[in-house]
Design a protein around this motif. Structure first.
Motif, PDB file in Angstrom:
ATOM      1  N   ALA A 104       0.756  -1.315   0.116  1.00 46.37           N
ATOM      2  CA  ALA A 104       0.111  -0.032   0.015  1.00 46.37           C
ATOM      3  C   ALA A 104       1.006   1.112  -0.078  1.00 46.37           C
ATOM      4  O   ALA A 104       0.641   2.160  -0.764  1.00 46.37           O
ATOM      5  CB  ALA A 104      -1.172  -0.055   0.988  1.00 46.37           C
ATOM      6  N   ASN A 105       1.888   1.267   0.781  1.00 49.15           N
ATOM      7  CA  ASN A 105       3.101   2.510   0.736  1.00 49.15           C
ATOM      8  C   ASN A 105       3.443   2.628  -0.623  1.00 49.15           C
ATOM      9  O   ASN A 105       3.748   3.909  -0.977  1.00 49.15           O
ATOM     10  CB  ASN A 105       4.115   2.237   1.832  1.00 49.15           C
ATOM     11  CG  ASN A 105       3.501   2.195   3.058  1.00 49.15           C
ATOM     12  OD1 ASN A 105       2.512   2.329   3.335  1.00 49.15           O
ATOM     13  ND2 ASN A 105       4.533   1.565   4.144  1.00 49.15           N
ATOM     14  N   LYS A 106       3.799   1.337  -1.135  1.00 52.94           N
ATOM     15  CA  LYS A 106       4.402   1.859  -2.618  1.00 52.94           C
ATOM     16  C   LYS A 106       3.260   2.406  -3.536  1.00 52.94           C
ATOM     17  O   LYS A 106       3.674   3.320  -4.461  1.00 52.94           O
ATOM     18  CB  LYS A 106       4.752   0.433  -3.040  1.00 52.94           C
ATOM     19  CG  LYS A 106       5.356   0.271  -4.583  1.00 52.94           C
ATOM     20  CD  LYS A 106       6.160  -1.033  -4.836  1.00 52.94           C
ATOM     21  CE  LYS A 106       5.295  -2.012  -4.991  1.00 52.94           C
ATOM     22  NZ  LYS A 106       5.770  -3.255  -5.144  1.00 52.94           N
ATOM     23  N   GLU A 107       1.872   2.063  -3.653  1.00 53.96           N
ATOM     24  CA  GLU A 107       0.933   2.602  -4.345  1.00 53.96           C
ATOM     25  C   GLU A 107       0.841   4.066  -3.929  1.00 53.96           C
ATOM     26  O   GLU A 107       0.649   5.140  -4.930  1.00 53.96           O
ATOM     27  CB  GLU A 107      -0.326   1.786  -4.040  1.00 53.96           C
ATOM     28  CG  GLU A 107      -0.358   0.619  -4.646  1.00 53.96           C
ATOM     29  CD  GLU A 107      -1.742  -0.091  -4.257  1.00 53.96           C
ATOM     30  OE1 GLU A 107      -2.613   0.378  -3.609  1.00 53.96           O
ATOM     31  OE2 GLU A 107      -1.875  -1.394  -4.484  1.00 53.96           O
ATOM     32  N   GLN A 108       0.999   4.377  -2.704  1.00 56.67           N
ATOM     33  CA  GLN A 108       0.787   5.823  -2.224  1.00 56.67           C
ATOM     34  C   GLN A 108       1.871   6.547  -2.820  1.00 56.67           C
ATOM     35  O   GLN A 108       1.600   7.782  -3.269  1.00 56.67           O
ATOM     36  CB  GLN A 108       0.658   5.843  -0.843  1.00 56.67           C
ATOM     37  CG  GLN A 108      -0.491   5.429  -0.148  1.00 56.67           C
ATOM     38  CD  GLN A 108      -1.052   5.990   1.005  1.00 56.67           C
ATOM     39  OE1 GLN A 108      -1.051   7.258   1.151  1.00 56.67           O
ATOM     40  NE2 GLN A 108      -1.424   5.341   2.025  1.00 56.67           N
ATOM     41  N   LEU A 109       3.067   5.937  -2.989  1.00 59.72           N
ATOM     42  CA  LEU A 109       4.186   6.663  -3.375  1.00 59.72           C
ATOM     43  C   LEU A 109       3.998   6.969  -5.006  1.00 59.72           C
ATOM     44  O   LEU A 109       4.214   8.130  -5.426  1.00 59.72           O
ATOM     45  CB  LEU A 109       5.523   5.831  -3.257  1.00 59.72           C
ATOM     46  CG  LEU A 109       6.593   6.386  -4.058  1.00 59.72           C
ATOM     47  CD1 LEU A 109       7.168   7.575  -3.153  1.00 59.72           C
ATOM     48  CD2 LEU A 109       7.885   5.296  -3.878  1.00 59.72           C
ATOM     49  N   LEU A 110       3.764   6.241  -5.806  1.00 59.66           N
ATOM     50  CA  LEU A 110       3.458   6.216  -7.239  1.00 59.66           C
ATOM     51  C   LEU A 110       2.328   7.279  -7.565  1.00 59.66           C
ATOM     52  O   LEU A 110       2.460   7.868  -8.418  1.00 59.66           O
ATOM     53  CB  LEU A 110       3.129   4.900  -7.974  1.00 59.66           C
ATOM     54  CG  LEU A 110       4.399   3.688  -7.668  1.00 59.66           C
ATOM     55  CD1 LEU A 110       3.949   2.425  -8.349  1.00 59.66           C
ATOM     56  CD2 LEU A 110       5.543   4.440  -8.409  1.00 59.66           C
ATOM     57  N   GLU A 111       1.285   7.315  -6.715  1.00 59.73           N
ATOM     58  CA  GLU A 111       0.151   8.247  -7.004  1.00 59.73           C
ATOM     59  C   GLU A 111       0.278   9.534  -6.520  1.00 59.73           C
ATOM     60  O   GLU A 111      -0.345  10.541  -6.741  1.00 59.73           O
ATOM     61  CB  GLU A 111      -0.948   7.779  -6.166  1.00 59.73           C
ATOM     62  CG  GLU A 111      -1.593   6.205  -6.426  1.00 59.73           C
ATOM     63  CD  GLU A 111      -2.554   5.730  -5.634  1.00 59.73           C
ATOM     64  OE1 GLU A 111      -2.948   6.415  -4.619  1.00 59.73           O
ATOM     65  OE2 GLU A 111      -3.253   4.709  -6.055  1.00 59.73           O
ATOM     66  N   GLY A 112       1.690   9.754  -5.813  1.00 56.47           N
ATOM     67  CA  GLY A 112       2.005  11.225  -5.257  1.00 56.47           C
ATOM     68  C   GLY A 112       1.549  11.685  -4.216  1.00 56.47           C
ATOM     69  O   GLY A 112       1.702  12.698  -3.550  1.00 56.47           O
TER      70      GLY A 112
END
Length: 321
Positions: A104-112
Motif C-alpha cells: 500500500a505504501n508503494k501505491e501511495q508513493l506512485l500516486e504522489g
C-alpha cells in the motif's frame, strides 16, 4: 528579373538554415541542463522542484521504537531525525505518515500522496521489477529470527531447522520475499503465516508471550526490543547484511540525485554518527528505564483493550494510544 528572384530565394534559404541551426543548438544546450525524466505509466509526475515549491516533503515511515515513535508527546526516531535533516537541507517542512503495509505504501508513493518511503526498505529484495528507485544507502542491517529461549537454550540455529515449521510475518512486507527466496532454493519449505494489522514490534511481543512461535525482524529493530523481552533470542541471522535505502518514484530522478549527494556528505558528519549510534548501535540511548517501565505497563494492561475497542478506521488504535 529571374536573377533577382533566384537571389532572393537563395538568401531566404540561407536565413532558414541559420535559424534552424540556432533553434537546434538552443534545444541541445537547454536539454543538457535538465535531467531527463522517464515517463512511467500510472506514476505521478512530481520531482524535486515541485516539492520545494510546495514547501513540504511528504514522508511515509513505519511506526516502531527505532524508526518513528512518540516519547512523552514528542516524535523521535532514526528515520524521523534523518528525514528532518534532509528537509532542513531542502528548506521545507517534513510531514510524516505511518504505515506498515509495504504494498500500500508503494501505491501511495506512485500516486504522489507521499514523496519518500523511509521505512527500512531493503533494496536487494524489492527492486526486481524496478517499480521504485532506491537512494544511496543510509545504513545496513540483516534479518534475524525472533524466537524464545527454552531453558536458556536456542532451538533454531540453522535454516534447515525451520523447514516444515511456521513463521509468522507481516503481510505485504519484504520479509515474505525473503522466505519465498529461501523456499525457492530449498528441497523443503518454511510455512508462512501472514499477519495483518500488526507492526513488527507487536509480532515480537507475540513471540515473547507465546502467541506465535517465530517471526522475522531487521536486526536493529530486534535489538531495540530485546531490552523489553529478555526471554527472546535474536542471534540467528536469516540473511546477510543488506543496504537500507529510501524509496522514491521512478521518475523523481532529480530528487534521487539530490538525496544521494546530500546523504554521501551527511554520512561523514558527527550529526549522522550521533543519530546512528543513538538508534542503531546502542538503542538503549533512547530507551531509558522510566520509558521501559511505562511501555511495559501500557502493553500489559491497556494495549489489547484499545485494539479490541478501536475497530473504526476513524479511531485508529495507534492514534488513541
Amino acid at each position: 528579373m529571374i536573377i533577382i528572384i533566384f537571389g532572393e530565394k537563395r538568401l531566404n534559404m540561407r536565413r532558414f538554415i541559420v535559424i534552424a541551426l540556432v533553434v537546434l543548438l538552443v534545444g541541445i544546450f537547454s536539454s543538457c541542463g535538465r535531467t531527463s525524466r522517464p515517463e512511467i505509466s500510472g506514476c505521478c509526475e512530481l520531482d524535486l522542484d515541485s516539492i520545494v515549491r510546495r514547501g513540504k516533503l511528504l514522508v511515509m515511515t513505519d511506526y516502531n521504537s527505532v524508526n518513528y515513535f512518540y516519547y512523552k508527546g514528542i516524535a523521535i526516531g532514526y528515520q524521523y531525525e534523518l528525514v528532518k535533516e534532509y528537509a532542513k537541507h531542502l528548506g521545507v517542512e517534513a510531514v510524516f505518515v505511518t504505515s506498515n503495509d509495504h504494498e500500500a505504501n508503494k501505491e501511495q508513493l506512485l500516486e504522489g500522496k507521499v514523496d519518500i518511503l523511509a521505512n527500512s526498505l531493503i533494496a536487494d529484495t524489492l527492486n526486481g521489477n524496478n517499480e521504485i528507485l532506491f537512494t544511496e544507502p543510509y545504513g545496513r542491517s540483516r534479518v534475524v529470527l525472533i524466537q524464545r529461549k527454552v531453558d536458556g537454550e536456542v532451538l533454531v540455529d540453522s535454516i534447515a531447522k525451520l523447514f516444515g515449521d511456521t513463521v509468522s510475518i507481516l503481510n505485504n512486507s519484504f520479509y515474505s520475499h525473503i522466505v519465498d527466496n529461501i523456499n525457492d532454493t530449498a528441497s523443503s519449505s518454511i510455512v508462512v503465516q501472514p499477519i495483518e494489522y500488526y507492526d513488527i514490534e507487536q509480532l515480537i511481543q507475540l513471540v515473547a508471550e507465546k502467541e506465535i512461535k517465530y517471526t522475522l525482524s531487521l536486526e536493529n529493530i530486534a535489538k531495540a526490543n530485546r531490552w523489553y523481552y529478555p526471554s527472546l533470542d535474536i542471534s540467528f541471522p536469516i540473511t546477510q547484511e543488506y543496504d537500507l535505502s529510501w524509496g522514491i518514484r521512478p521518475n523523481s530522478v532529480e530528487l534521487k540525485e539530490d538525496i544521494n549527494k546530500w546523504l554521501s556528505s551527511f554520512k561523514k558528519t558527527s550529526r549522522f554518527k550521533q543519530i546512528y549510534r543513538k538508534y542503531v548501535i546502542d538503542p538503549r540511548d533512547h530507551h531509558t528505564t522510566g520509558q521501559n517501565t511505562s511501555i511495559s505497563t501500557y502493553r500489559n494492561d491497556y494495549e489489547h483493550i484499545i485494539k479490541r475497542e478501536a475497530t473504526d478506521e476513524v479511531y485508529n488504535w495507534k492514534l488513541i494510544s
